[in-house]
Scaffold this active site. Sequence first.
Site, PDB file in Angstrom:
ATOM      1  N   TYR A 105      -1.873  -0.727  10.335  1.00 17.15           N
ATOM      2  CA  TYR A 105      -1.937  -0.930   8.889  1.00 17.15           C
ATOM      3  C   TYR A 105      -0.655  -0.434   8.224  1.00 17.15           C
ATOM      4  CZ  TYR A 105      -3.908  -1.196   4.202  1.00 17.15           C
ATOM      5  OH  TYR A 105      -4.144  -1.516   2.877  1.00 17.15           O
ATOM      6  N   SER A 143       0.854  -1.190   0.000  1.00 19.68           N
ATOM      7  CA  SER A 143       0.000   0.000   0.000  1.00 19.68           C
ATOM      8  C   SER A 143       0.885   1.232   0.000  1.00 19.68           C
ATOM      9  CB  SER A 143      -0.891   0.019   1.246  1.00 19.68           C
ATOM     10  OG  SER A 143      -1.569   1.268   1.386  1.00 19.68           O
TER      11      SER A 143
END
Length: 260
Positions: A159, A146
């Site tokens: 995350y 990501s």
Amino acid sequence: MENTYYKNKAVLITGGAQGIGLGIAQAFAREGAKVVITDADEEAGKEAVDRLQQQKLNIEFIKCDVSAEHEVATLMESVGEKYKMLHVLINNAGIADPFMGDLEQMLLSEFDKILGVNLRGPVLCTRYALPLLRKADQAAILNITSTRAFMSEPNTFAYSASKGGLEALTHSLAVSLAEDKIRVNAIAPGWIETGDWQKSSQRYQPQHSKEDKEQHPAGRVGTPEDIAEAALFLCSDKAGFITGQSITIDGGMTVKMIYV
């Protein structure tokens, strides 16, 4: 000329029942691959198989929590029994909600859960897939990370940490598995709209404002197909000299200079 590189090759995609994973699964299946998707969501997995089999694509679903070692071991045993080898492993499974609230109020159990799926999962899947990958010619591993590995919004600790760790794992595995002739790369997606790629109970019609689109230098929000096309390239012989790399696919967002 028809592209036959993936014809009859075994491809395993974790988190393949929805979103980016489903888009990748569809792309590989259309290229003739024998695709196995795994997901912890059995409802989504069954729907995904129905969706792609209606397109006469070769795909099957195996339920698996990639953070659970015994489930991953069983998964790879099943893949090995049926296909004997694995040509491509795509570590896509992840808990996608990045926001956790204030650090002082954060539950460590939630932090551990996210790292368990997003980082421990790829380690386990790669470990147990290795015997199958070694049997294939020009095997490839692709990790879906990501842009949050490189930049953050407030309170996205777990995350961001998990995706940053997966970036580092990518180049570490590339060096470690070079003798096995296994290439390892990553794709770091930005804003990818997956509304049309969810199970029916969660599917929605995407609505993007002019500002949503124009903040991207590319002029739009991304799609699962954008990631899938790059995945097809990175896992093919055309990318045979590429390993240990991460490609950012975000419509140009991370190269913008922003002043307040």
